[in-house]
Write an enzyme that holds these catalytic residues in place. Structure first.
Site, PDB file in Angstrom:
ATOM      1  N   LYS A 114       6.284   9.204  -3.550  1.00 20.27           N
ATOM      2  CA  LYS A 114       7.651   8.477  -2.380  1.00 20.27           C
ATOM      3  C   LYS A 114       8.131   8.972  -1.363  1.00 20.27           C
ATOM      4  O   LYS A 114       8.102   8.182   0.014  1.00 20.27           O
ATOM      5  CB  LYS A 114       7.946   7.787  -2.981  1.00 20.27           C
ATOM      6  CG  LYS A 114       8.025   6.360  -4.394  1.00 20.27           C
ATOM      7  CD  LYS A 114       9.314   5.594  -4.180  1.00 20.27           C
ATOM      8  CE  LYS A 114       8.912   3.822  -3.371  1.00 20.27           C
ATOM      9  NZ  LYS A 114       9.567   2.738  -3.699  1.00 20.27           N
ATOM     10  N   LYS A 197      -3.752  -4.598  -0.808  1.00 22.01           N
ATOM     11  CA  LYS A 197      -2.458  -5.106  -1.759  1.00 22.01           C
ATOM     12  C   LYS A 197      -1.775  -5.152  -0.784  1.00 22.01           C
ATOM     13  O   LYS A 197      -1.455  -5.080   0.158  1.00 22.01           O
ATOM     14  CB  LYS A 197      -2.110  -3.742  -2.570  1.00 22.01           C
ATOM     15  CG  LYS A 197      -1.398  -4.326  -3.483  1.00 22.01           C
ATOM     16  CD  LYS A 197      -0.640  -2.745  -3.857  1.00 22.01           C
ATOM     17  CE  LYS A 197       0.354  -3.122  -4.852  1.00 22.01           C
ATOM     18  NZ  LYS A 197       1.198  -2.272  -5.482  1.00 22.01           N
ATOM     19  N   LYS A 200       4.930  -6.076   2.157  1.00 18.96           N
ATOM     20  CA  LYS A 200       5.333  -6.082   3.180  1.00 18.96           C
ATOM     21  C   LYS A 200       4.928  -5.471   3.815  1.00 18.96           C
ATOM     22  O   LYS A 200       5.495  -5.540   5.013  1.00 18.96           O
ATOM     23  CB  LYS A 200       7.240  -6.396   2.121  1.00 18.96           C
ATOM     24  CG  LYS A 200       7.560  -8.066   2.023  1.00 18.96           C
ATOM     25  CD  LYS A 200       8.886  -7.738   2.166  1.00 18.96           C
ATOM     26  CE  LYS A 200       9.736  -7.045   1.412  1.00 18.96           C
ATOM     27  NZ  LYS A 200       9.431  -7.214  -0.108  1.00 18.96           N
TER      28      LYS A 200
END
Ligand code: SF4
Length: 329
Positions: A114, A197, A200
């Protein structure tokens, strides 16, 4: 008689989409009948990666609360609240951070991924808060002594870390925390309109609260079998995103749709229209409830305030035990 206590949260990070609904909320709706559930809109978690501009948080929180309620989360059966309204979350996070070794956090598999991913998006995310995200999550769960946490496969390391933190704390200060177990949520990964997938960040989502016209417009943009260029070309439904959605919303008609696609007796425009009507019908009740709630923001705020009060009672009790054990009184 409830089977146990569950804690689960979602970040209020913008418009909720169908993937969020089918990936998590749908499961919560089932769990609420069997377990005592604490469902939290975790705004402090949202700040760990989006701290620069929190101005949208109040709107996002209200939107999320309305999405949950219209999606079937019952405020009578569950405790629904905003994380920052229960200050004990921040306090427990602080206390747990005193005894959580840095190495434990650095080795969380999602941390480095991340960090890199958000770094590439230009976010300055090499922060203390971001590294400590799993400690905040551990605090959320342990505060309510939840024995079950619904998680996807990717969150299992976070839950394992929560158990390690609970064990370490119990070793130092006495048996206060319960070690929570995972209730594995079957991963229903919904594709977005471009076939990747639904997310947003890809801009490929179908908003959960979409007006029927918006839903139809999004479905019109869905990618189909790329080999099917002309209406007379036979198609392959198995490579088509529209068909993936038909599998969920038009089950009884699936063989017919597949055959019509393969023998080119239906065009993609009509096939999408058919899907759109199924989806609009299936979401009609949710959509109607959502519209009603939009007219009653005060009632939604009241539900959240009541939830925070109920959450505070349990959280306050746990903090009292912790204060005594840690000589903070
Ligand atoms: S007819 Fe339907 S299933 Fe076949 S490619 Fe077109 S949209 Fe997909």
């Amino acid at each position: 008689m409830k089977k146990g206590r569950i804690f689960s949260g979602m970040q209020p990070s913008g418009r909720f989409h169908l993937g969020n609904y089918l990936g998590a909320l749908d499961n919560w709706v089932k769990l609420q009948n069997e377990y005592e559930c604490y469902f939290s809109i975790v705004d402090l978690h949202a700040l760990t990666s989006s701290y620069e501009d929190p101005s949208k948080l109040p709107t996002n929180i209200m939107e999320m609360a309305m999405d949950w309620l219209s999606g079937g989360i019952d405020p009578e059966k569950n405790v629904i609240f905003v994380q920052s309204h229960v200050k004990e979350h921040a306090e427990l996070h602080l206390l747990l951070s005193m005894m959580t070794p840095l190495g434990w956090l650095e080795r969380v598999p999602t941390y480095k991924d991340k960090l890199q991913q958000l770094g590439q998006q230009g976010k300055e995310i090499n922060t203390y808060g971001f590294l400590g995200y799993p400690v905040l999550m551990a605090g959320d769960i342990l505060l309510y002594k939840a024995n079950l946490v619904p998680v996807g496969e990717d969150q299992i390391p976070h839950l394992e870390l929560t158990r390690e933190i609970a064990r370490r704390f119990n070793n130092f200060y006495g048996d206060i925390f319960v070690e929570p177990q995972a209730s594995l949520t079957e991963a229903k990964v919904l594709p977005g309109i471009d076939g990747r997938k639904m997310s947003k960040s890809y801009g490929n989502e179908i908003p959960f609260a979409a007006h029927p016209d918006e839903m139809r417009a999004r479905i019109r943009l869905m990618i189909t079998d790329p080999q099917r260029i002309k209406k007379t070309d036979p198609g392959d439904p198995e490579v088509c995103t529209v068909y993936t959605f038909h599998k969920m919303y038009s089950q009884a008609e699936l063989p017919e749709i597949a055959a019509q696609c393969r023998n080119a007796s239906i065009g993609c425009v009509d096939c999408k229209k058919r899907l759109a009507e199924k989806m609009v019908t299936s979401m009609a009740d949710i959509h109607a409830r959502r519209q009603e709630l939009e007219k009653k923001p005060a009632m939604v705020r009241e539900i959240l305030a009541d939830g925070a009060e109920r959450a505070r009672k349990v959280a306050g009790q746990t903090m009292q035990e912790i204060h005594q054990a840690m000589y903070l009184r």
